[in-house]
Write a protein that holds these residues in place. Structure first.
Motif, PDB file in Angstrom:
ATOM      1  N   ILE A  14      31.070  69.205  50.925  1.00 19.43           N
ATOM      2  CA  ILE A  14      30.498  70.554  50.977  1.00 19.43           C
ATOM      3  C   ILE A  14      29.356  70.599  51.983  1.00 19.43           C
ATOM      4  O   ILE A  14      29.269  71.523  52.799  1.00 19.43           O
ATOM      5  CB  ILE A  14      30.054  71.002  49.573  1.00 19.43           C
ATOM      6  CG1 ILE A  14      31.288  71.163  48.664  1.00 19.43           C
ATOM      7  CG2 ILE A  14      29.240  72.299  49.641  1.00 19.43           C
ATOM      8  CD1 ILE A  14      30.981  71.387  47.203  1.00 19.43           C
ATOM      9  N   ALA A  15      28.483  69.587  51.966  1.00 16.20           N
ATOM     10  CA  ALA A  15      27.369  69.531  52.913  1.00 16.20           C
ATOM     11  C   ALA A  15      27.874  69.450  54.357  1.00 16.20           C
ATOM     12  O   ALA A  15      27.318  70.087  55.255  1.00 16.20           O
ATOM     13  CB  ALA A  15      26.461  68.346  52.600  1.00 16.20           C
ATOM     14  N   ILE A  16      28.940  68.694  54.581  1.00 13.97           N
ATOM     15  CA  ILE A  16      29.521  68.584  55.925  1.00 13.97           C
ATOM     16  C   ILE A  16      30.067  69.935  56.379  1.00 13.97           C
ATOM     17  O   ILE A  16      29.885  70.330  57.536  1.00 13.97           O
ATOM     18  CB  ILE A  16      30.609  67.488  55.957  1.00 13.97           C
ATOM     19  CG1 ILE A  16      29.957  66.111  55.829  1.00 13.97           C
ATOM     20  CG2 ILE A  16      31.469  67.587  57.210  1.00 13.97           C
ATOM     21  CD1 ILE A  16      30.935  64.981  55.556  1.00 13.97           C
ATOM     22  N   ALA A  17      30.720  70.651  55.485  1.00 16.89           N
ATOM     23  CA  ALA A  17      31.254  71.971  55.830  1.00 16.89           C
ATOM     24  C   ALA A  17      30.128  72.935  56.193  1.00 16.89           C
ATOM     25  O   ALA A  17      30.228  73.685  57.171  1.00 16.89           O
ATOM     26  CB  ALA A  17      32.082  72.528  54.675  1.00 16.89           C
ATOM     27  N   VAL A  18      29.037  72.900  55.433  1.00 14.85           N
ATOM     28  CA  VAL A  18      27.891  73.762  55.732  1.00 14.85           C
ATOM     29  C   VAL A  18      27.285  73.378  57.076  1.00 14.85           C
ATOM     30  O   VAL A  18      26.977  74.241  57.904  1.00 14.85           O
ATOM     31  CB  VAL A  18      26.845  73.711  54.597  1.00 14.85           C
ATOM     32  CG1 VAL A  18      25.553  74.404  55.006  1.00 14.85           C
ATOM     33  CG2 VAL A  18      27.411  74.346  53.326  1.00 14.85           C
ATOM     34  N   ALA A  19      27.136  72.094  57.321  1.00 14.02           N
ATOM     35  CA  ALA A  19      26.580  71.629  58.599  1.00 14.02           C
ATOM     36  C   ALA A  19      27.467  72.043  59.773  1.00 14.02           C
ATOM     37  O   ALA A  19      26.970  72.262  60.885  1.00 14.02           O
ATOM     38  CB  ALA A  19      26.407  70.113  58.576  1.00 14.02           C
ATOM     39  N   ALA A  20      28.761  72.186  59.518  1.00  9.73           N
ATOM     40  CA  ALA A  20      29.701  72.600  60.563  1.00  9.73           C
ATOM     41  C   ALA A  20      29.741  74.111  60.741  1.00  9.73           C
ATOM     42  O   ALA A  20      30.463  74.615  61.592  1.00  9.73           O
ATOM     43  CB  ALA A  20      31.095  72.077  60.244  1.00  9.73           C
ATOM     44  N   GLY A  21      28.960  74.839  59.909  1.00  2.00           N
ATOM     45  CA  GLY A  21      28.861  76.284  60.103  1.00  2.00           C
ATOM     46  C   GLY A  21      29.408  77.156  58.996  1.00  2.00           C
ATOM     47  O   GLY A  21      29.381  78.380  59.114  1.00  2.00           O
ATOM     48  N   THR A  22      29.908  76.580  57.932  1.00  2.00           N
ATOM     49  CA  THR A  22      30.426  77.383  56.828  1.00  2.00           C
ATOM     50  C   THR A  22      29.263  77.972  56.041  1.00  2.00           C
ATOM     51  O   THR A  22      28.462  77.235  55.481  1.00  2.00           O
ATOM     52  CB  THR A  22      31.310  76.534  55.891  1.00  2.00           C
ATOM     53  OG1 THR A  22      32.365  75.975  56.665  1.00  2.00           O
ATOM     54  CG2 THR A  22      31.885  77.367  54.765  1.00  2.00           C
ATOM     55  N   VAL A  23      29.166  79.303  56.011  1.00  2.00           N
ATOM     56  CA  VAL A  23      28.080  79.959  55.270  1.00  2.00           C
ATOM     57  C   VAL A  23      28.633  80.933  54.227  1.00  2.00           C
ATOM     58  O   VAL A  23      27.906  81.755  53.694  1.00  2.00           O
ATOM     59  CB  VAL A  23      27.095  80.703  56.207  1.00  2.00           C
ATOM     60  CG1 VAL A  23      26.361  79.713  57.090  1.00  2.00           C
ATOM     61  CG2 VAL A  23      27.798  81.753  57.036  1.00  2.00           C
ATOM     62  N   ALA A  52      23.150  73.325  49.647  1.00  4.43           N
ATOM     63  CA  ALA A  52      23.404  72.828  50.998  1.00  4.43           C
ATOM     64  C   ALA A  52      23.049  73.893  52.033  1.00  4.43           C
ATOM     65  O   ALA A  52      22.468  73.583  53.077  1.00  4.43           O
ATOM     66  CB  ALA A  52      24.872  72.401  51.146  1.00  4.43           C
ATOM     67  N   CYS A  53      23.357  75.144  51.736  1.00  9.36           N
ATOM     68  CA  CYS A  53      23.003  76.244  52.644  1.00  9.36           C
ATOM     69  C   CYS A  53      21.488  76.368  52.765  1.00  9.36           C
ATOM     70  O   CYS A  53      20.962  76.551  53.865  1.00  9.36           O
ATOM     71  CB  CYS A  53      23.584  77.565  52.154  1.00  9.36           C
ATOM     72  SG  CYS A  53      25.356  77.740  52.436  1.00  9.36           S
ATOM     73  N   ALA A  54      20.792  76.258  51.649  1.00 13.28           N
ATOM     74  CA  ALA A  54      19.329  76.363  51.665  1.00 13.28           C
ATOM     75  C   ALA A  54      18.719  75.231  52.483  1.00 13.28           C
ATOM     76  O   ALA A  54      17.795  75.464  53.277  1.00 13.28           O
ATOM     77  CB  ALA A  54      18.790  76.355  50.242  1.00 13.28           C
TER      78      ALA A  54
END
Length: 70
Positions: A14-23, A52-54
């Motif tokens: 999940i953290a990787i997806a957020v880092a890749a731009g998933t919001v 992760a977004c925060a």
């Protein structure tokens, strides 16, 4: 930690997806399938996603595009 047992999605995934731009949580579900089978992990997955977004400063809400089907 594994968040979704059905699809083996971890907090790191999940953290990787957020880092890749998933919001958008809906987009995360499409990308990882988290929370889409039995649904028992959905609340935990959402909490992990929001955290992760925060951390990434990406707390923008998901914008749902209009499909123009009026």
């Amino acid at each position: 930690m594994i968040v979704c047992l059905c699809h083996r999605v971890s907090d790191r995934d999940i953290a990787i997806a957020v880092a890749a731009g998933t919001v958008c949580f809906d987009a995360l579900q499409v990308q990882t399938q988290v929370g889409t089978h039995c649904g028992s992990c959905r609340e935990c997955a959402r909490e992990v996603f929001d955290a992760a977004c925060a951390r990434a400063g990406a707390a923008a809400p998901c914008a749902v595009p209009s499909l123009g089907l009026a």
